[in-house]
Scaffold this motif. Structure first.
Motif, PDB file in Angstrom:
ATOM      1  N   THR A 117      -6.893  11.573  -2.062  1.00  0.00           N
ATOM      2  CA  THR A 117      -7.398  11.066  -0.794  1.00  0.00           C
ATOM      3  C   THR A 117      -8.903  10.840  -0.943  1.00  0.00           C
TER       4      THR A 117
ATOM      5  N   GLY B 175       0.806  -1.212   0.000  1.00  0.00           N
ATOM      6  CA  GLY B 175       0.000   0.000   0.000  1.00  0.00           C
ATOM      7  C   GLY B 175       0.836   1.257   0.000  1.00  0.00           C
TER       8      GLY B 175
ATOM      9  N   LYS C 218      -2.423  -0.258   2.997  1.00  0.00           N
ATOM     10  CA  LYS C 218      -1.508   0.585   3.763  1.00  0.00           C
ATOM     11  C   LYS C 218      -1.928   0.736   5.223  1.00  0.00           C
ATOM     12  N   THR C 219      -3.210   0.986   5.454  1.00  0.00           N
ATOM     13  CA  THR C 219      -3.713   1.225   6.807  1.00  0.00           C
ATOM     14  C   THR C 219      -4.531   0.054   7.332  1.00  0.00           C
TER      15      THR C 219
ATOM     16  N   LEU D  29     -11.251   1.290   6.855  1.00  0.00           N
ATOM     17  CA  LEU D  29     -11.575   2.324   5.870  1.00  0.00           C
ATOM     18  C   LEU D  29     -12.113   3.580   6.545  1.00  0.00           C
TER      19      LEU D  29
ATOM     20  N   GLN E 200      -9.196   5.545   7.944  1.00  0.00           N
ATOM     21  CA  GLN E 200      -8.412   6.293   6.964  1.00  0.00           C
ATOM     22  C   GLN E 200      -9.169   7.511   6.445  1.00  0.00           C
TER      23      GLN E 200
ATOM     24  N   THR F  95      -9.350   3.057  -2.380  1.00  0.00           N
ATOM     25  CA  THR F  95      -9.868   2.129  -1.370  1.00  0.00           C
ATOM     26  C   THR F  95      -8.934   0.939  -1.217  1.00  0.00           C
TER      27      THR F  95
ATOM     28  N   GLN G 278      -5.634   2.026   0.544  1.00  0.00           N
ATOM     29  CA  GLN G 278      -5.741   2.231   1.987  1.00  0.00           C
ATOM     30  C   GLN G 278      -6.076   0.949   2.739  1.00  0.00           C
ATOM     31  N   GLN G 279      -6.750   0.010   2.074  1.00  0.00           N
ATOM     32  CA  GLN G 279      -6.966  -1.289   2.705  1.00  0.00           C
ATOM     33  C   GLN G 279      -5.636  -1.980   2.968  1.00  0.00           C
TER      34      GLN G 279
ATOM     35  N   ASP H 166      -8.005  11.419   6.574  1.00  0.00           N
ATOM     36  CA  ASP H 166      -8.023  12.360   5.455  1.00  0.00           C
ATOM     37  C   ASP H 166      -8.800  13.629   5.820  1.00  0.00           C
TER      38      ASP H 166
ATOM     39  N   ASP I 113       1.017   4.231  -2.824  1.00  0.00           N
ATOM     40  CA  ASP I 113       0.870   5.633  -2.431  1.00  0.00           C
ATOM     41  C   ASP I 113       2.002   6.495  -2.986  1.00  0.00           C
TER      42      ASP I 113
END
Length: 296
Positions: free
Chosen positions: A249, A158, A182-183, A217, A220, A176, A179-180, A224, A162
Motif C-alpha cells: 500500500t 486495477g 482501481k480507484t 490518489l 486512496q 500508483t 490505484q489510478q 490506506d 491488485d
C-alpha cells in the motif's frame, strides 16, 4: 454546526437514496432474490462522494440536476457492483461492508455475482436513456467513458493487478498506477461526466481531469491510512486487513507520516486545478479536504 460542504454531501446522499430506490423496484417473481440483493447492496448507506462529484462538476456548467442526478445514480450503481464483487471470497473475501454483512454473506455467492452483474447493466441502461440527456452524442460519450473507466484499462484492470501482484515486487510507481486504475478511474469519470453533460471547453475539461487525478490518489492514500489507524466500527469493514495480508500500500511503501504528507500535497494540488472555475468550484475544493480528513 453543519458547514456548506457536509450539508451538500448529506443532501446528495439523501437524493441518491430516493433516486436509486426508484431504479431498484421490488419484485415478487422467481427472480425476487436478485432484486432484494441489488437493493441490499445499493441502499445500505455510504458517503455517495462519487455522486457528489458528478453533480458538483455538472453544476459548474449549469447542467440541469435532472440530468446529472441520473448520471450520479448510474455511477453509484457501478460503484456498488464493484464493492459486491470485491467482497467475494474469490477476491478480497470480506464479511462486512458499511457495518452490515456483505451481499454474499447475507444471501449467497451466486446471488452476489448476479446482483453485481445486474447493477452494472442497469447503470448503462440509465445512461443510454433519453431522460439522461436529450443529445444522443452526450449519452454515447457517457457510456463510452464509463465503459472505459470500469474495464481492463480501468477499475477491473486495477483489481487484477491488485490480486496478482507480489507485494515484494511493487514499487511506488506500480502502486500508483494500480490505484489510478482501481480507484481513480471511477473518480475521474465522476468529474469528467459533468464536463461531458455541460459541453465543457477543452481547458475546463482538462482542469477537471487533473483535479480528479490528484483527488483519486489522495483518496486512496487516505484509505490506506484509515486501514492502519481506523477501527472496524469506524470503517464499517475489517480494519488492518491490508497490513495483515502483507499487501503493498502507499503506507507500507512510504511510511505512515510520509503518506499523510503526500496525501495533503495531492489534495492541495487538486484544489489548484480548479482556479479556472473561481468560487463556483468551492464545494469541489472542500471535497479535496474532506477526502484526506474523513474517518471512514
Amino acid at each position: 454546526m453543519e458547514d456548506d460542504f457536509h450539508k451538500a454531501l448529506r443532501q446528495t446522499a439523501e437524493l441518491m437514496e430516493t433516486e436509486l430506490a426508484h431504479f431498484l423496484p421490488t419484485n415478487e417473481g422467481l427472480e425476487k432474490q436478485l432484486y432484494k440483493a441489488m437493493r441490499y447492496g445499493v441502499l445500505s448507506g455510504g458517503k455517495r462522494l462519487r455522486a457528489f462529484l458528478v453533480i458538483q462538476s455538472a453544476d459548474l456548467f449549469s447542467v440541469p440536476r435532472i440530468h446529472s442526478t441520473r448520471v450520479a445514480a448510474a455511477l453509484e450503481l457501478v460503484h456498488s457492483y464493484s464493492l459486491i464483487h470485491d467482497d467475494l471470497p474469490c477476491m478480497d473475501d470480506d464479511d462486512l461492508r458499511r457495518g452490515i454483512p456483505t451481499v454474499h454473506k447475507h444471501y449467497d455467492e451466486a446471488t452476489a455475482v448476479l446482483a453485481g452483474d445486474a447493477l452494472q447493466s442497469l447503470a448503462f441502461d440509465i445512461l443510454s436513456h433519453a431522460d439522461t440527456h436529450p443529445s444522443p452524442e452526450v449519452r454515447i460519450a457517457l457510456v463510452a467513458k464509463l465503459a472505459h473507466a470500469i474495464g481492463v484499462k480501468g477499475m477491473v484492470g486495477g483489481q487484477t493487478m491488485d490480486m496478482y501482484a507480489d507485494a515484494v515486487d511493487i514499487d511506488i510507481i506500480t502502486i500508483t498506477r494500480l490505484q489510478q486504475l482501481k480507484t481513480g478511474a471511477l473518480i475521474s469519470f465522476a468529474c469528467i461526466a459533468g464536463a461531458i453533460l455541460g459541453h465543457a471547453p477543452p481547458a475546463k475539461t482538462q482542469a477537471l481531469k487533473a483535479y480528479a487525478h490528484d483527488l483519486g490518489l489522495a483518496f486512496q492514500i487516505a484509505d490506506d491510512i484509515l486501514d492502519i489507524e481506523g477501527t472496524t466500527e469506524q470503517l464499517g469493514k475489517a480494519a488492518g486487513k491490508d497490513e495483515a495480508a502483507g499487501k503493498a500500500t502507499f503506507v507500507s511503501l512510504m511510511g505512515l507520516e510520509e503518506a499523510k504528507i503526500h496525501a495533503s500535497m495531492l489534495a492541495e494540488q487538486a484544489v489548484k486545478h480548479l482556479d479556472i472555475f473561481g468560487p463556483k468550484a468551492d464545494l469541489l475544493r472542500q471535497a479535496a479536504a474532506f477526502t484526506i480528513e474523513r474517518k471512514k
